[in-house]
Design a protein around this motif. Structure first.
Motif, mmCIF file in Angstrom:
data_model
loop_
_atom_site.group_PDB
_atom_site.id
_atom_site.type_symbol
_atom_site.label_atom_id
_atom_site.label_comp_id
_atom_site.label_asym_id
_atom_site.label_seq_id
_atom_site.Cartn_x
_atom_site.Cartn_y
_atom_site.Cartn_z
ATOM 1 N N ILE A 40 33.750 -25.843 -40.229
ATOM 2 C CA ILE A 40 32.943 -24.421 -40.501
ATOM 3 C C ILE A 40 33.897 -23.891 -41.370
ATOM 4 O O ILE A 40 35.041 -24.043 -41.504
ATOM 5 C CB ILE A 40 32.414 -23.645 -39.343
ATOM 6 C CG1 ILE A 40 33.791 -23.167 -38.730
ATOM 7 C CG2 ILE A 40 31.506 -24.637 -38.289
ATOM 8 C CD1 ILE A 40 33.265 -22.358 -37.673
ATOM 9 N N SER A 41 33.314 -22.832 -42.488
ATOM 10 C CA SER A 41 33.879 -21.976 -43.175
ATOM 11 C C SER A 41 35.001 -21.086 -42.606
ATOM 12 O O SER A 41 34.509 -20.658 -41.417
ATOM 13 C CB SER A 41 33.175 -21.274 -44.111
ATOM 14 O OG SER A 41 32.305 -20.460 -43.613
ATOM 15 N N GLN A 42 36.130 -21.063 -42.946
ATOM 16 C CA GLN A 42 37.130 -20.167 -42.231
ATOM 17 C C GLN A 42 36.667 -18.563 -42.033
ATOM 18 O O GLN A 42 36.647 -18.171 -40.907
ATOM 19 C CB GLN A 42 38.411 -20.229 -43.234
ATOM 20 C CG GLN A 42 39.721 -19.870 -42.298
ATOM 21 C CD GLN A 42 40.005 -20.678 -41.280
ATOM 22 O OE1 GLN A 42 39.842 -22.004 -41.187
ATOM 23 N NE2 GLN A 42 40.376 -20.266 -40.119
ATOM 24 N N LYS A 43 35.948 -18.188 -42.973
ATOM 25 C CA LYS A 43 35.345 -16.902 -42.785
ATOM 26 C C LYS A 43 34.139 -16.826 -41.817
ATOM 27 O O LYS A 43 33.953 -15.558 -41.305
ATOM 28 C CB LYS A 43 34.969 -16.347 -44.222
ATOM 29 C CG LYS A 43 33.723 -17.017 -44.821
ATOM 30 C CD LYS A 43 33.284 -16.571 -46.297
ATOM 31 C CE LYS A 43 31.949 -17.111 -46.727
ATOM 32 N NZ LYS A 43 31.571 -16.656 -48.072
ATOM 33 N N SER A 44 33.867 -17.865 -41.518
ATOM 34 C CA SER A 44 32.262 -17.720 -40.381
ATOM 35 C C SER A 44 32.866 -17.682 -38.958
ATOM 36 O O SER A 44 32.154 -17.586 -37.887
ATOM 37 C CB SER A 44 31.447 -18.721 -40.704
ATOM 38 O OG SER A 44 31.981 -20.388 -40.382
ATOM 39 N N PHE A 45 34.363 -17.937 -38.581
ATOM 40 C CA PHE A 45 34.901 -17.992 -37.579
ATOM 41 C C PHE A 45 34.527 -16.725 -36.490
ATOM 42 O O PHE A 45 34.142 -16.357 -35.423
ATOM 43 C CB PHE A 45 36.336 -18.083 -37.395
ATOM 44 C CG PHE A 45 36.662 -19.609 -37.236
ATOM 45 C CD1 PHE A 45 36.271 -20.179 -35.887
ATOM 46 C CD2 PHE A 45 37.310 -20.442 -38.123
ATOM 47 C CE1 PHE A 45 36.707 -21.470 -35.717
ATOM 48 C CE2 PHE A 45 37.542 -21.615 -37.949
ATOM 49 C CZ PHE A 45 37.161 -22.189 -36.681
#
Length: 205
Positions: A40-45
């Motif tokens: 997943i995109s890092q910012k969506s963690f």
């Protein structure tokens, strides 16, 4: 988009502690594998419980229980893994990437999911005789391609459930140049720009 916690997720969905615990294990496995696969995109963690888990979970209101679903382009397991944890539906996950299939298999084994089957294959090459109630997909391909893939498995009475973003209406317009279909559009509860497309009666033009 707010930062939904697992406690907020429980309150919004009313799932039990056992299912919530399994979702936490799944979340930890995503974090474990992230560096290898960029699941997943890092910012969506920071928003995983809303951006990915709640977004996936919401389709259960459409599907219900005791159904068979073919999930195309499963990737990190959205929506299929979340929905298999939170329901008794049967999911067949189709993913062409070998490493992602290994990840999905580890999730299946560690979480203890008996209601999923993983197919390492491209949807257009998959041969399967099982009849499904629904076809699902999230963040896989433009709608016209999803309809092309789905036609291979589509039977009368089935529905496709596709989670789409802000380009949903544009994709519908483009797809209607190639296919005839009925579509119902539902606003996403997890993303103000998100849409759930429920598509039936698909035919090629």
């Amino acid at each position: 988009m707010g930062c939904l916690t697992y406690k907020d997720f429980k309150r919004k969905t009313n799932i039990n502690d056992e299912k919530l615990g399994k979702l936490e294990i799944y979340s930890n496995l995503i974090k474990k594998w992230q560096k290898k696969l960029n699941l997943i995109s890092q910012k969506s963690f920071d928003t995983i419980w809303e951006r990915h888990f709640l977004d996936s979970y919401q389709i259960l209101k459409i599907i219900g229980q005791n159904k068979k679903i073919l999930d195309i382009g499963s990737g990190a397991g959205f929506p299929a893994i979340v929905c298999s944890i939170c329901s008794n539906n049967q999911f067949d996950l189709v993913e062409s990437n070998k490493k992602k299939c290994i990840f999905l298999q580890e999730v299946k084994d560690v979480v203890g999911l008996k209601n999923i089957k993983i197919h390492q294959n491209r949807a257009e090459n998959l041969i399967i005789t099982k009849k499904f109630d629904y076809i699902s997909a999230r963040a896989v391909a433009p709608l016209d391609k999803l309809l092309k893939y789905s036609m291979k498995f589509y039977k009368k009475g089935m529905s496709c459930i596709f989670l789409k973003g802000k380009k949903a209406f544009e994709e519908i317009s483009l797809s209607k140049k190639k296919f005839i279909f009925n579509v119902k559009i539902i606003r996403s509860i997890s993303n103000p720009e998100g849409k759930i497309l429920i598509i039936k009666n698909i035919k090629k033009k």
